[in-house]
Design a protein around this motif. Structure first.
Motif, PDB file in Angstrom:
ATOM      1  N   VAL A 215     -33.900  -6.371 -20.479  1.00 26.98           N
ATOM      2  CA  VAL A 215     -34.678  -5.341 -19.823  1.00 26.98           C
ATOM      3  C   VAL A 215     -36.123  -5.134 -20.455  1.00 26.98           C
ATOM      4  N   VAL A 216     -36.171  -5.331 -21.585  1.00 24.66           N
ATOM      5  CA  VAL A 216     -37.489  -5.280 -22.260  1.00 24.66           C
ATOM      6  C   VAL A 216     -38.415  -6.476 -21.816  1.00 24.66           C
ATOM      7  N   GLU A 217     -37.863  -7.392 -21.561  1.00 24.78           N
ATOM      8  CA  GLU A 217     -38.562  -8.862 -21.201  1.00 24.78           C
ATOM      9  C   GLU A 217     -39.106  -8.608 -19.795  1.00 24.78           C
ATOM     10  N   GLY A 218     -38.146  -8.181 -19.119  1.00 21.89           N
ATOM     11  CA  GLY A 218     -38.651  -7.537 -17.601  1.00 21.89           C
ATOM     12  C   GLY A 218     -39.704  -6.645 -17.521  1.00 21.89           C
ATOM     13  N   PHE A 219     -39.725  -5.614 -18.219  1.00 18.71           N
ATOM     14  CA  PHE A 219     -40.596  -4.683 -18.330  1.00 18.71           C
ATOM     15  C   PHE A 219     -41.863  -5.449 -18.767  1.00 18.71           C
ATOM     16  N   ALA A 220     -41.900  -6.265 -19.883  1.00 16.96           N
ATOM     17  CA  ALA A 220     -43.418  -6.806 -20.455  1.00 16.96           C
ATOM     18  C   ALA A 220     -43.609  -7.876 -19.419  1.00 16.96           C
ATOM     19  N   ALA A 221     -42.965  -8.606 -18.608  1.00 19.51           N
ATOM     20  CA  ALA A 221     -43.584  -9.453 -17.729  1.00 19.51           C
ATOM     21  C   ALA A 221     -44.026  -8.746 -16.542  1.00 19.51           C
ATOM     22  N   ALA A 222     -43.485  -7.841 -16.102  1.00 22.91           N
ATOM     23  CA  ALA A 222     -44.098  -6.886 -15.149  1.00 22.91           C
ATOM     24  C   ALA A 222     -45.512  -6.579 -15.341  1.00 22.91           C
ATOM     25  N   ARG A 223     -45.793  -6.109 -16.580  1.00 21.13           N
ATOM     26  CA  ARG A 223     -47.244  -5.573 -17.110  1.00 21.13           C
ATOM     27  C   ARG A 223     -47.878  -7.056 -17.256  1.00 21.13           C
ATOM     28  N   GLU A 224     -47.607  -7.929 -17.471  1.00 15.42           N
ATOM     29  CA  GLU A 224     -48.368  -9.309 -17.868  1.00 15.42           C
ATOM     30  C   GLU A 224     -48.680  -9.903 -16.631  1.00 15.42           C
ATOM     31  N   TYR A 225     -47.717 -10.176 -15.866  1.00 11.04           N
ATOM     32  CA  TYR A 225     -48.023 -11.067 -14.617  1.00 11.04           C
ATOM     33  C   TYR A 225     -47.862 -10.319 -13.325  1.00 11.04           C
ATOM     34  N   GLY A 226     -47.710  -8.819 -13.277  1.00  3.84           N
ATOM     35  CA  GLY A 226     -47.556  -8.185 -12.057  1.00  3.84           C
ATOM     36  C   GLY A 226     -46.333  -8.126 -11.613  1.00  3.84           C
ATOM     37  N   PHE A 227     -46.066  -7.255 -10.728  1.00  7.97           N
ATOM     38  CA  PHE A 227     -44.747  -6.662 -10.144  1.00  7.97           C
ATOM     39  C   PHE A 227     -44.105  -8.005  -9.260  1.00  7.97           C
ATOM     40  N   GLY A 228     -44.883  -8.359  -8.404  1.00 11.54           N
ATOM     41  CA  GLY A 228     -44.315  -9.371  -7.381  1.00 11.54           C
ATOM     42  C   GLY A 228     -44.061 -10.744  -8.201  1.00 11.54           C
ATOM     43  N   ARG A 229     -45.001 -11.017  -8.967  1.00 13.62           N
ATOM     44  CA  ARG A 229     -44.529 -12.116  -9.967  1.00 13.62           C
ATOM     45  C   ARG A 229     -43.433 -12.179 -10.845  1.00 13.62           C
ATOM     46  N   ALA A 230     -43.326 -10.909 -11.488  1.00 17.75           N
ATOM     47  CA  ALA A 230     -42.198 -10.548 -12.069  1.00 17.75           C
ATOM     48  C   ALA A 230     -40.778 -10.620 -11.477  1.00 17.75           C
ATOM     49  N   LEU A 231     -40.890 -10.006 -10.311  1.00 17.42           N
ATOM     50  CA  LEU A 231     -39.485 -10.199  -9.249  1.00 17.42           C
ATOM     51  C   LEU A 231     -39.163 -11.584  -9.219  1.00 17.42           C
ATOM     52  N   PHE A 232     -40.083 -12.391  -8.708  1.00 16.58           N
ATOM     53  CA  PHE A 232     -39.773 -13.902  -8.561  1.00 16.58           C
ATOM     54  C   PHE A 232     -39.138 -14.457  -9.623  1.00 16.58           C
ATOM     55  N   LEU A 233     -39.602 -14.099 -10.910  1.00 16.89           N
ATOM     56  CA  LEU A 233     -39.094 -14.724 -12.152  1.00 16.89           C
ATOM     57  C   LEU A 233     -37.575 -14.410 -12.331  1.00 16.89           C
ATOM     58  N   VAL A 234     -37.136 -13.523 -11.645  1.00 18.85           N
ATOM     59  CA  VAL A 234     -35.588 -13.279 -11.641  1.00 18.85           C
ATOM     60  C   VAL A 234     -35.042 -14.458 -11.066  1.00 18.85           C
ATOM     61  N   ARG A 235     -35.496 -15.071 -10.188  1.00 22.55           N
ATOM     62  CA  ARG A 235     -34.926 -16.240  -9.330  1.00 22.55           C
ATOM     63  C   ARG A 235     -35.105 -17.533 -10.478  1.00 22.55           C
ATOM     64  N   VAL A 236     -36.272 -17.441 -10.915  1.00 25.21           N
ATOM     65  CA  VAL A 236     -36.722 -18.545 -11.646  1.00 25.21           C
ATOM     66  C   VAL A 236     -35.442 -18.741 -13.030  1.00 25.21           C
ATOM     67  N   GLY A 237     -35.207 -17.547 -13.609  1.00 23.08           N
ATOM     68  CA  GLY A 237     -34.509 -17.352 -14.608  1.00 23.08           C
ATOM     69  C   GLY A 237     -33.019 -17.820 -14.411  1.00 23.08           C
ATOM     70  N   GLU A 238     -32.438 -17.206 -13.260  1.00 23.87           N
ATOM     71  CA  GLU A 238     -31.039 -17.871 -12.532  1.00 23.87           C
ATOM     72  C   GLU A 238     -31.147 -19.164 -12.134  1.00 23.87           C
ATOM     73  N   GLN A 239     -32.172 -19.910 -11.630  1.00 21.82           N
ATOM     74  CA  GLN A 239     -31.832 -21.035 -11.024  1.00 21.82           C
ATOM     75  C   GLN A 239     -32.241 -22.097 -12.080  1.00 21.82           C
TER      76      GLN A 239
END
Length: 325
Positions: A215-239
């Protein structure tokens, strides 16, 4: 024995009836129908039918008809049973009680329905630039009355309501609602997990074991890379990174939680903050806000919040009787 009250909370997607007697909820049931159905169908028929059935069942199972039916939430909007204009903020508890309106709906119950008004915060006068100061709420006005009493809160505070929409509500020491801010975080969660390609990268929220480090990593990613990019990182992490869908679901919740921090813009670090509502977000935001330096954060349990919402509606109704006596 004290009076029996039926308290109706009808929101965007759910209509719930709870029976209050002798200072506690003695019966509760809900149906998955609400203002969204009215908007789609152009008719309140589904809400009317659900309310009629819920109230009849409550009367049969509790053995008594309610002395009053108290309604709050989206049921008082233009997509509800009876449109009741918002009160302008600041709105005191007496303003809210004085603004309650009673109407007959014989196709629902022989007992009249009493509607609780919501509260609006007016936008600025400088066109689009003034929009961020504007907001509306319906239903939270009753919850706040009950939560302040249940938790013994006296100073000026912020209440962070978690539902389909997430709302930060500023409340004065006397209980007046001073203003609010809303984000559609809950609806975005539903949209992202049901109607985007990320559906295959995450797991259903029911039964999810939350991983706070993700959760904390996702929160930090959204603040650093933007909301849209952080959402896509969900796919990157799983794939690509070998992360499980369960872990990436926690990461996704952190990304979405980042949308709520701006609701607290301007709040002092020692501001008392009460977080309450449904799902995983209350616990998530409780921890995130503490990490962000807010020292006065309390997370109300779902049981406390549910009971307080009913108690608050009953308190407003009893005050309505006094003021209109």
């Amino acid at each position: 024995m004290s009076a029996t009250y039926a308290v109706v909370d009808s929101g965007t997607t759910t209509t719930r009836v709870r029976i209050w007697r002798d200072g506690e909820v003695v019966w509760s049931a809900s149906r998955q129908v609400g203002a969204k159905d009215t908007a789609v169908d152009g008719s309140t028929a589904k809400v009317v039918a659900s309310l009629r059935e819920l109230l009849a069942t409550a009367t049969a199972e509790t053995g008594s008809e309610p002395a009053a039916i108290i309604c709050s939430g989206m049921i008082t909007s233009n997509m509800g049973l009876f449109e009741l204009p918002h009160l302008p903020a600041p709105a005191s508890t007496d303003d809210t009680a004085r603004g309650m309106v009673q109407r007959q709906f014989p196709d629902i119950s022989n007992v009249p329905l009493t509607f609780v008004p919501g509260v609006k915060t007016l936008p600025g006068s400088d066109g689009l630039a003034g929009l961020p100061t504007g907001d509306v709420l319906r239903g939270e006005e009753a919850e706040i009355v009950g939560l302040r009493h249940a938790l013994g809160i006296q100073p000026e505070s912020l209440f962070l309501h978690i539902g389909s929409h997430h709302k930060a509500i500023q409340v004065a020491a006397d209980g007046s609602i001073l203003g609010s801010r809303t984000a559609i975080t809950g609806e975005l969660l539903a949209a992202v997990t049901s109607n985007t390609f990320l559906k295959s990268s995450v797991e259903p929220l029911d039964g999810l074991e939350l991983e706070m480090d993700a959760v904390v990593e996702g929160f930090a990613a959204a603040r650093e890379y933007g909301f849209g990019r952080a959402l896509f990182l969900v796919r990157v992490g799983e794939q690509l990174a070998g992360q499980s869908p369960a872990r990436m679901t926690s990461y996704l919740l952190g990304v979405l939680a980042s949308l709520d921090l701006p609701l607290l813009t301007g709040a002092a670090p020692d501001t008392p903050i009460v977080v309450y509502g449904i799902g995983a977000f209350p616990g998530i935001l409780g921890e995130v806000l503490l990490a962000e330096g807010f020292a006065g954060v309390r997370v109300a349990s779902k049981a406390v919040a549910d009971s307080a919402a009913v108690a608050g509606a009953v308190s407003l109704y009893e005050r309505y009787l006094v003021l209109h006596g």
